[in-house]
Design a protein around this motif. Structure first.
Motif, PDB file in Angstrom:
ATOM      1  N   TYR A  25      68.417  85.669  45.255  1.00 45.44           N
ATOM      2  CA  TYR A  25      66.996  85.357  45.392  1.00 45.44           C
ATOM      3  C   TYR A  25      66.289  86.362  46.304  1.00 45.44           C
ATOM      4  O   TYR A  25      65.205  86.868  45.978  1.00 45.44           O
ATOM      5  N   PHE A  26      66.891  86.674  47.421  1.00 45.10           N
ATOM      6  CA  PHE A  26      66.221  87.560  48.385  1.00 45.10           C
ATOM      7  C   PHE A  26      66.458  89.044  48.100  1.00 45.10           C
ATOM      8  O   PHE A  26      65.533  89.842  48.166  1.00 45.10           O
ATOM      9  N   ASN A  48      58.226  74.180  46.431  1.00 45.74           N
ATOM     10  CA  ASN A  48      59.573  74.256  45.847  1.00 45.74           C
ATOM     11  C   ASN A  48      60.233  72.878  45.717  1.00 45.74           C
ATOM     12  O   ASN A  48      61.383  72.780  45.274  1.00 45.74           O
ATOM     13  N   LEU A  49      59.506  71.844  46.119  1.00 42.30           N
ATOM     14  CA  LEU A  49      60.030  70.476  46.010  1.00 42.30           C
ATOM     15  C   LEU A  49      59.220  69.724  44.946  1.00 42.30           C
ATOM     16  O   LEU A  49      58.134  70.171  44.557  1.00 42.30           O
ATOM     17  N   LEU A 108      62.154  77.528  60.506  1.00 42.32           N
ATOM     18  CA  LEU A 108      63.149  76.661  59.860  1.00 42.32           C
ATOM     19  C   LEU A 108      63.223  77.061  58.398  1.00 42.32           C
ATOM     20  O   LEU A 108      62.189  77.353  57.777  1.00 42.32           O
ATOM     21  N   ASP A 109      64.433  77.095  57.879  1.00 49.38           N
ATOM     22  CA  ASP A 109      64.594  77.404  56.448  1.00 49.38           C
ATOM     23  C   ASP A 109      65.876  76.761  55.932  1.00 49.38           C
ATOM     24  O   ASP A 109      66.822  76.524  56.708  1.00 49.38           O
ATOM     25  N   ILE A 110      65.899  76.533  54.628  1.00 49.91           N
ATOM     26  CA  ILE A 110      67.073  75.914  54.016  1.00 49.91           C
ATOM     27  C   ILE A 110      68.140  76.963  53.672  1.00 49.91           C
ATOM     28  O   ILE A 110      69.288  76.620  53.422  1.00 49.91           O
ATOM     29  N   ILE A 124      54.365  78.750  54.348  1.00 54.33           N
ATOM     30  CA  ILE A 124      53.811  79.658  53.340  1.00 54.33           C
ATOM     31  C   ILE A 124      54.736  79.728  52.134  1.00 54.33           C
ATOM     32  O   ILE A 124      55.898  80.132  52.236  1.00 54.33           O
ATOM     33  N   ASN A 125      54.216  79.324  51.006  1.00 52.53           N
ATOM     34  CA  ASN A 125      54.939  79.384  49.717  1.00 52.53           C
ATOM     35  C   ASN A 125      56.293  78.689  49.786  1.00 52.53           C
ATOM     36  O   ASN A 125      57.287  79.205  49.261  1.00 52.53           O
ATOM     37  N   ASN A 183      65.816  71.207  56.216  1.00 50.11           N
ATOM     38  CA  ASN A 183      64.990  70.923  55.048  1.00 50.11           C
ATOM     39  C   ASN A 183      63.592  70.532  55.518  1.00 50.11           C
ATOM     40  O   ASN A 183      63.457  69.740  56.464  1.00 50.11           O
ATOM     41  N   TYR A 190      68.573  80.078  46.753  1.00 51.11           N
ATOM     42  CA  TYR A 190      68.025  80.817  47.902  1.00 51.11           C
ATOM     43  C   TYR A 190      69.120  81.577  48.641  1.00 51.11           C
ATOM     44  O   TYR A 190      69.208  81.535  49.872  1.00 51.11           O
TER      45      TYR A 190
END
Ligand SMILES: C[S@@+](CC[C@H](N)C(=O)[O-])C[C@H]1O[C@@H](n2cnc3c(N)ncnc32)[C@H](O)[C@@H]1O
Length: 218
Positions: free
Chosen positions: A39-40, A146-147, A102-104, A141-142, A124, A35
């Motif tokens: 990825y972006f 991923n886990l 929140l994002d990893i 959302i989406n 996380n 990520y």
């Protein structure tokens, strides 16, 4: 607890499944799952193929505000917020709404919309750094797909813990037919758990998830 289409206002992105499949190998998947830039903002084979603010989340934000009856002073959390585009748009369509994310991905958070700066945190989804019942609605959302399955369940429990009155929305990868599943398997990069709707509903039950949901179909 109901299935609800909240992403209907999002333009459908073109998916060249054949090209993705040709490029896909364990190395590409490993890079995507970091990520970071590839990825972006790297080539489409690695993920988004370039993720810049273009207002595409505005109609979605309007639908979310309407669905949950959000208004000024209410608090909403976007789990897996990436660059915070939805957080920004929620506050734009509903002035006074307190939206957070929140994002990893440190890469995505560092490139967030200026309007979302200070409202996003790294973390996380399995361990949300917020008190119980601290949001009026939680969206994801989406992201939780991923886990792996046990961690999806943990993440859904966390979502239920931090929201009030079970108000939540998750959208996850699914398929209705073996043909759709085969197409999905050709396309998928980062998702670790995916299933038919029946399998997902079982996961929701095991997690005690009482929010709403929708499926992402290839
Ligand atoms: C497909 S993107 C979805 C982003 C955004 N919600 C959207 O719909 O455009 C998945 C997001 O989940 C984030 N992510 C992946 N694993 C995560 C985890 N364990 N905890 C929090 N965020 C995670 C990634 O960094 C990425 O931003």
């Amino acid at each position: 607890m109901t299935e609800v289409e909240l992403l209907a206002g999002l333009p459908r992105t073109r998916r060249n499944v054949e090209r993705r499949l040709q490029a896909k190998d364990p190395r590409v998947i490993e890079i995507s799952r970091r990520y970071d830039e590839m990825y972006f903002d790297g080539p489409r084979e690695y993920g988004y193929g370039g993720y810049r603010y273009d207002g595409r989340w505005l109609p979605v934000a309007r639908d979310i505000v309407g669905h949950f009856g959000l208004k000024s002073g209410k608090r909403v959390l976007d789990v897996g917020c990436a660059k915070g585009f939805l957080v920004k748009d929620l506050m734009q369509v509903c002035p006074g709404l307190e939206a957070f994310g929140l994002d990893i991905s440190e890469y995505a958070l560092r490139r967030c919309s200026p309007e979302a700066a200070g409202r996003l945190c790294g973390g996380n989804c399995m361990n949300l750094p917020f008190p119980d019942g601290s949001f009026d609605a939680v969206l994801s959302i989406n992201t939780v797909h991923n886990l792996d399955r046990p961690d999806v369940i943990q993440s859904l429990r966390e979502i239920m813990r931090v929201t009030r009155g079970g108000k939540a929305f998750v959208q996850v990868d699914s398929y209705h037919t073996p043909e759709q599943r085969a197409l999905f398997l050709d396309w998928v990069l980062t998702a670790q758990f995916h299933d038919y709707p029946e399998g997902w509903l079982q996961v929701f039950e095991e997690a005690g998830y009482r929010g709403d949901w929708a499926w992402t179909l290839v």
